[in-house]
Design an enzyme around this catalytic site. Structure first.
Site, short mmCIF file in Angstrom:
data_model
loop_
_atom_site.label_atom_id
_atom_site.label_comp_id
_atom_site.label_asym_id
_atom_site.label_seq_id
_atom_site.Cartn_x
_atom_site.Cartn_y
_atom_site.Cartn_z
N TYR A 54 37.52 54.44 22.21
CA TYR A 54 38.65 53.77 22.87
C TYR A 54 39.97 54.14 22.16
O TYR A 54 41.04 53.82 22.65
CB TYR A 54 38.48 52.24 22.88
CG TYR A 54 37.22 51.74 23.55
CD1 TYR A 54 36.48 52.56 24.39
CD2 TYR A 54 36.77 50.44 23.34
CE1 TYR A 54 35.32 52.09 24.99
CE2 TYR A 54 35.62 49.98 23.95
CZ TYR A 54 34.89 50.80 24.78
OH TYR A 54 33.74 50.34 25.37
N LEU A 93 34.54 41.65 35.47
CA LEU A 93 35.50 41.34 36.52
C LEU A 93 35.55 42.45 37.57
O LEU A 93 36.41 42.44 38.46
CB LEU A 93 36.90 41.14 35.92
CG LEU A 93 37.01 40.03 34.88
CD1 LEU A 93 38.38 40.04 34.21
CD2 LEU A 93 36.74 38.67 35.52
N SER A 148 41.63 42.46 29.30
CA SER A 148 42.95 42.30 29.87
C SER A 148 44.00 42.57 28.81
O SER A 148 43.81 42.26 27.64
CB SER A 148 43.14 40.88 30.41
OG SER A 148 44.46 40.75 30.92
P1 A2P Z 1 45.00 43.51 33.18
O1 A2P Z 1 44.69 44.20 31.88
O2 A2P Z 1 46.30 43.94 33.76
O3 A2P Z 1 44.82 42.02 33.11
P2 A2P Z 1 36.81 44.34 33.54
O4 A2P Z 1 36.86 43.35 32.42
O5 A2P Z 1 35.77 44.02 34.57
O6 A2P Z 1 36.74 45.76 33.07
O7 A2P Z 1 38.20 44.22 34.35
C1 A2P Z 1 39.37 44.61 33.78
C2 A2P Z 1 40.45 44.68 34.84
O8 A2P Z 1 40.66 43.40 35.43
C3 A2P Z 1 41.76 45.10 34.25
O9 A2P Z 1 42.37 45.96 35.19
C4 A2P Z 1 42.54 43.81 34.11
O10 A2P Z 1 43.91 44.05 34.27
C5 A2P Z 1 42.01 42.99 35.24
N1 A2P Z 1 41.96 41.53 34.95
C6 A2P Z 1 41.63 40.95 33.79
N2 A2P Z 1 41.62 39.61 33.91
C7 A2P Z 1 41.94 39.33 35.19
C8 A2P Z 1 42.10 38.14 35.94
N3 A2P Z 1 41.91 36.95 35.38
N4 A2P Z 1 42.46 38.24 37.25
C9 A2P Z 1 42.66 39.44 37.82
N5 A2P Z 1 42.52 40.61 37.17
C10 A2P Z 1 42.16 40.57 35.88
#
Ligand code: A2P
Length: 282
Positions: free
Chosen positions: A27, A191, A243
C-alpha cells in the site's frame, strides 16, 4: 495515497476509537501508519498494546528465506517492534525481486514456484521470534487452508483468513469451514470497494445503493454503510472499512448502538450474488 492522507486518517481513526489497522507493504503508506500510531502513543492517548496492526507478506516474498527479512523491513518502515498479525497476502507467488508485479515481455505476470507450506513454516518462525504476535493468511480458499492445516508438524494454525466479504459476497461455505477450524474471517471491501475500474469488477452493482440495506438503515436512522458493517460483525466477520474522509471514518464506527433482527439478517444474507468485486485476475 496522497502524501499525508493516510497519516491524518489513521490519527482520526484512533481518536474515534478504532484499534485494528489493516496495512501492507504494497500500500506504500506503512510509514504513515506507523507514524500515526507512534504519535498517538507519544500523546498518551493509547499504548502500543491497544493497537492491533496487521501487515502482509507480498507475493514476491514467498521463498522461506525472504519471509523474515520482509517482515523486518515492514517493522523498520513502521518503526515498531512487532506486528500483531502478519498474513500471507495471496496464495500465489511471483518472481522475487524489486518489481511488485514482475512481467515478461508479453506483459504476463511471472509466477514463481514455491511451497506454501514452507512459506508458512517461515511465518511460524516469525511468531517464535516475537516479530508477529499472530500469523494468518488472506485470499485462501478451503483447499489452500487445508494444505496448511494438514501440514505435518504444523506448529501454529492460521488465526485468520482475510477475504472479500459483504452482503453481495457473503462467503457462506468458507465462513462455515473457518468457523469449524477457529479461523476468523476478516472481510475486506466490506462496503463494496471504491469501484476503481482499474481493479474492481464494476459490472456488479454498487453495494451501498442497495434498496434493502437503505430501507433497513432508515428504520434505525443508519446509513446503508452502517447496516452493511453491522451485518458483517453480527455474523462474526471482522470488518476493515476504508475511508479517508473524517466524517465517514466516524460514521463507520457508529455501529455498536443498534442490532439487526434475525429476519433482517436473513434478508441481507439473501442479497448474496456470489460475485466478487475484487477478482484478483492475476
Ligand atoms: P472515502 O475514502 O472517500 O470515504 P471498502 O471499505 O469496501 O473498500 O470501501 C471503500 C470505499 O467506500 C471508499 O471509496 C470510501 O470512500 C467509501 N466509503 C467509506 N465509508 C463510506 C460510507 N460510510 N459511506 C459511503 N462511502 C463510504
Amino acid at each position: 495515497t496522497p502524501k499525508g492522507a493516510c497519516l491524518e486518517s489513521v490519527k482520526i481513526a484512533i481518536d474515534t476509537g478504532y484499534r485494528h489497522i489493516d496495512g501492507a507493504f504494497v500500500y506504500y503508506n506503512e510509514h504513515e501508519v506507523g507514524q500515526a500510531i507512534r504519535e498517538k502513543i507519544a500523546e498518551g492517548r493509547i499504548n502500543r498494546e491497544d493497537i492491533f496492526y496487521c501487515g502482509k507478506l507480498w507475493n514476491t516474498c514467498h521463498p522461506p528465506e525472504l519471509v523474515r527479512p520482509t517482515l523486518e523491513k515492514t517493522l523498520k518502515i513502521l518503526q515498531l517492534d512487532y506486528v500483531d498479525l502478519y498474513i500471507i497476502e495471496l496464495p500465489m507467488a511471483f518472481k522475487p525481486g524489486d518489481a511488485i508485479y514482475p512481467k515478461d515481455e508479453n506483459g504476463k505476470i511471472i509466477y514463481h514456484e514455491t511451497d506454501l507450506c514452507a512459506t508458512w513454516e517461515a511465518m511460524e518462525a516469525c511468531k517464535d521470534a516475537g516479530l508477529a504476535k499472530s500469523i494468518g493468511v488472506s485470499n485462501f480458499n478451503r483447499r489452500q487452508l487445508e494444505m496448511i492445516l494438514n501440514k505435518p508438524g504444523l506448529k501454529y494454525k492460521p488465526v485468520s483468513n482475510q477475504v472479500e466479504c459483504h452482503p453481495y459476497f457473503t462467503q457462506p461455505k468458507l465462513l462455515e469451514f473457518c468457523r469449524q477450524h477457529d479461523i476468523v474471517i476478516v472481510g475486506y471491501s466490506p462496503l463494496g470497494t471504491s469501484r476503481d475500474e482499474t481493479w474492481v469488477n464494476v459490472s456488479s452493482p454498487p453495494l451501498l445503493k442497495d434498496p434493502v440495506l437503505n430501507a433497513i438503515g432508515k428504520k434505525y436512522n443508519k446509513t446503508a454503510a452502517q447496516v452493511a458493517l453491522r451485518f458483517s460483525i453480527q455474523r462474526g466477520v471482522v470488518v476493515i472499512p476504508k475511508s479517508f474522509n473524517p466524517q465517514r471514518i466516524r460514521e463507520n464506527f457508529q455501529i455498536f448502538d443498534f442490532s439487526l433482527t434475525e429476519k433482517e439478517m436473513k434478508e441481507i444474507e439473501a442479497l448474496n450474488k456470489n460475485v466478487r468485486y475484487v477478482e484478483l485476475l492475476m
